[in-house]
Design a protein around this motif. Structure first.
Motif, mmCIF file in Angstrom:
data_model
loop_
_atom_site.group_PDB
_atom_site.id
_atom_site.type_symbol
_atom_site.label_atom_id
_atom_site.label_comp_id
_atom_site.label_asym_id
_atom_site.label_seq_id
_atom_site.Cartn_x
_atom_site.Cartn_y
_atom_site.Cartn_z
ATOM 1 N N GLN A 1 -4.953 6.325 6.810
ATOM 2 C CA GLN A 1 -6.345 6.783 6.719
ATOM 3 C C GLN A 1 -7.325 5.803 7.350
ATOM 4 O O GLN A 1 -8.453 6.180 7.685
ATOM 5 C CB GLN A 1 -6.727 7.082 5.279
ATOM 6 C CG GLN A 1 -6.907 5.870 4.389
ATOM 7 C CD GLN A 1 -7.288 6.255 2.971
ATOM 8 O OE1 GLN A 1 -7.313 7.440 2.626
ATOM 9 N NE2 GLN A 1 -7.565 5.269 2.140
ATOM 10 N N HIS B 1 -0.089 6.674 3.175
ATOM 11 C CA HIS B 1 -1.313 7.399 3.515
ATOM 12 C C HIS B 1 -2.519 6.466 3.561
ATOM 13 O O HIS B 1 -3.495 6.725 4.292
ATOM 14 C CB HIS B 1 -1.557 8.557 2.543
ATOM 15 C CG HIS B 1 -1.990 8.131 1.165
ATOM 16 N ND1 HIS B 1 -3.304 7.919 0.844
ATOM 17 C CD2 HIS B 1 -1.277 7.867 0.041
ATOM 18 C CE1 HIS B 1 -3.396 7.547 -0.423
ATOM 19 N NE2 HIS B 1 -2.183 7.506 -0.937
ATOM 20 N N GLU B 2 -2.481 5.364 2.808
ATOM 21 C CA GLU B 2 -3.580 4.399 2.862
ATOM 22 C C GLU B 2 -3.596 3.674 4.207
ATOM 23 O O GLU B 2 -4.669 3.368 4.740
ATOM 24 C CB GLU B 2 -3.452 3.389 1.726
ATOM 25 C CG GLU B 2 -3.633 3.981 0.342
ATOM 26 C CD GLU B 2 -3.427 2.957 -0.755
ATOM 27 O OE1 GLU B 2 -4.390 2.667 -1.482
ATOM 28 O OE2 GLU B 2 -2.297 2.444 -0.879
ATOM 29 N N TRP C 1 0.842 -1.186 0.000
ATOM 30 C CA TRP C 1 0.000 0.000 0.000
ATOM 31 C C TRP C 1 0.880 1.241 0.000
ATOM 32 O O TRP C 1 2.102 1.157 0.111
ATOM 33 C CB TRP C 1 -0.883 0.048 1.253
ATOM 34 C CG TRP C 1 -1.890 -1.048 1.398
ATOM 35 C CD1 TRP C 1 -2.057 -2.144 0.590
ATOM 36 C CD2 TRP C 1 -2.867 -1.175 2.445
ATOM 37 N NE1 TRP C 1 -3.076 -2.934 1.068
ATOM 38 C CE2 TRP C 1 -3.593 -2.360 2.205
ATOM 39 C CE3 TRP C 1 -3.198 -0.409 3.549
ATOM 40 C CZ2 TRP C 1 -4.629 -2.792 3.025
ATOM 41 C CZ3 TRP C 1 -4.229 -0.823 4.385
ATOM 42 C CH2 TRP C 1 -4.936 -1.998 4.124
ATOM 43 N N GLU C 2 0.238 2.392 -0.070
ATOM 44 C CA GLU C 2 0.906 3.655 0.196
ATOM 45 C C GLU C 2 0.762 3.964 1.690
ATOM 46 O O GLU C 2 -0.198 3.542 2.335
ATOM 47 C CB GLU C 2 0.285 4.790 -0.626
ATOM 48 C CG GLU C 2 0.436 4.619 -2.141
ATOM 49 C CD GLU C 2 1.887 4.687 -2.588
ATOM 50 O OE1 GLU C 2 2.677 5.420 -1.938
ATOM 51 O OE2 GLU C 2 2.227 4.006 -3.572
#
Length: 501
Positions: free
Chosen positions: A392, A388-389, A385-386
């Motif tokens: 969040q 920020h994912e 994933w990134e």
């Protein structure tokens, strides 16, 4: 009865919170408007307790139940002789009211409360601002006049009390939905929302207080919770006093594996933290160049220099738990040491570069008894994933990590989460001073020591995370957050785990 300063151990999502509310109303016969009155009264009492000399109050209200709580507050303030400014963000506000919120407006109107249509540039008259604009039902970004009003509240230098949740904050994830109120104090009701205590929630809630609104315990028995909050009481239950006849063999042997060239300090900090956290024996397998320094700083630690996986193999027959990763690097040496550790079948605590090596190898881990301790960047690499994912929705991320790699996973960060597949545990202790190098190394040593003392993997993880964060809070209380070092925590951890702090 729970003191408002004491947060409960159960955490809930917004939907679970609404289910508690419905259960109280439908199954236990508590009128919804009575709950709203209790909420408004509780918030008003807290307001006056924190700002006792208050004369002027501004309350921003929306058309939902959150706004109804604010209208009750406004009416109580008016009855007490305060000057009250009630702001709404659209014309014909009353037309959108229904149910308990409409009843709250009718009551507030009867005691002299008036509404003011907010417009850009309107002066906020209150010495304290109350945010009762948007509640837990928010699902998308805040837009339009609501966003503009929130921005104005945030620009003000006056203190803000948020009713139930700061407007614009996702109560499930702690993510800001476009823009969110930055409160100095948040009083939340009925259920402690999990998003208040993690990710951006910790920046927007200020001090968090809780009021159950006198719901019977039986209401909570009807609705499942989402997660658990670890606190000092949990630590005391997991680590009872030792018997007078205790000996070192009863408290396990932890071996720390790591410390490649230039990173010997990381492994040494983990080893020293393990020793201070009650392990019976602690050893360290590291580069030969680091042996002298390690023995000089921590003579209680048994240190061995290893140049390869073959060198460490005979050493692995002695320990009960392995902590692998602090300063390990990602060289061939690191890969060999990790492979040897995986081959032992011993309980493992994997941190730092051990996690990066796992991500590169794409290893599933259901057969391993391990505790993985990634920060959000490492978690992102492990999941593909990134970052920020991951951030969040940290609850979804820690569950995804555990589903993929098995064992127990600690997702570090503000509101660190521990998950073993059955439950998620959140730590609400800790402070920004912990944002410095070496903190994760100390944590891995603490967790390793607790695992060696025969705590289950998830209990070692959640207790270790709490003790680490609590020690940091105590250090910060003494000398401030800025400039806090990872090694500052080690002596304090000893006191926390002994229930002295």
């Amino acid at each position: 009865m729970l003191n408002r300063a004491e947060l409960p151990g159960a955490l809930y999502t917004a939907e679970q919170s609404r289910a508690l509310d419905r259960t109280a109303i439908e199954q236990f016969g508590i009128p919804g408007f009575r709950l709203m009155q209790r909420a408004g009264h509780a918030a008003f009492v807290e307001l006056m307790a924190h700002w006792p000399g208050l004369r002027r109050l501004t309350v921003a209200v929306g058309s939902g139940n959150n706004g109804g709580d604010g209208l009750i507050m406004a009416g109580l303030a008016r009855q007490q002789g305060l000057e009250v400014q009630v702001l709404v963000v659209r014309d014909h506000f009353e037309d959108g009211l229904q149910g308990e919120a409409l009843s709250a407006w009718q009551w507030a109107q009867a005691v002299g409360v008036e509404l003011t249509r907010w417009q850009p540039g309107l002066k906020l008259q209150g010495e304290v601002l109350v945010d009762a604009l948007l509640g837990t039902g928010l699902t998308g970004p805040v837009r339009g006049e609501s966003a503009e009003l929130i921005a104005q509240l945030n620009r003000s230098t006056r203190p803000v009390l948020a009713v139930d949740i700061p407007s614009g904050l996702c109560s499930d994830t702690g993510r800001v939905l476009g823009v969110a109120v930055r409160a100095d104090l948040t009083l939340t009701f009925i259920a402690l929302k999990q998003g208040l205590l993690t990710h951006e929630g910790v920046d927007h809630c200020g001090q968090v207080l809780f009021d159950s609104l006198m719901l019977p315990d039986e209401v909570y028995e009807e609705v499942a919770m989402s997660a658990f909050r670890t606190d000092r009481d949990d630590l005391a239950k997991l680590l009872p006093p030792r018997r007078r006849s205790s000996h070192k063999g009863q408290f396990g042997h932890v071996m720390v594996v790591g410390g490649d060239h230039g990173m010997g300090g990381a492994a040494l900090m983990a080893a020293e933290a393990a020793a201070r956290s009650g392990a019976g024996l602690v050893s360290l397998a590291t580069r030969p160049e680091h042996v002298t320094a390690a023995l000089t700083r921590a003579p209680e630690v048994m240190v061995a220099g290893v140049n390869s996986g073959q060198d460490i193999q005979p050493l692995l027959a002695r320990p009960d738990v392995l902590v692998v990763g602090p300063g390990l690097g990602q060289s061939a040496w690191a890969d060999q040491l990790l492979q040897q550790a995986l081959n032992t079948g011993l309980p493992l605590v994997l941190d730092a570069d051990a996690l990066n090596l796992l991500a590169h190898r794409n290893l599933a881990g259901r057969e391993h008894d391990w505790i993985l301790t990634p920060h959000p960047g490492e978690a992102a690499r492990m999941l593909g994933w990134e970052t920020h994912e991951v951030q969040q929705d940290r609850f979804a991320a820690v569950r995804a990590l555990q589903a993929r790699f098995g064992g127990t996973v600690v997702l570090k960060g503000a509101g660190s989460l521990s998950c073993d597949g059955d439950a998620v545990h959140l730590c609400s202790a800790g402070n920004p001073g912990m944002a410095c190098g070496g903190m994760g190394d100390v944590l891995s040593g603490i967790i390793g020591a607790l695992r060696a003392q025969r705590l289950s993997a998830v209990d070692a993880a959640r207790a270790g995370v709490y003790a680490h964060a609590r020690a940091a809070d105590l250090c910060a209380a003494d000398q401030g957050e800025r400039g806090l070092l990872a090694t500052d925590l080690i002596a304090r951890v000893r006191r926390v785990l002994s229930s002295l702090d």
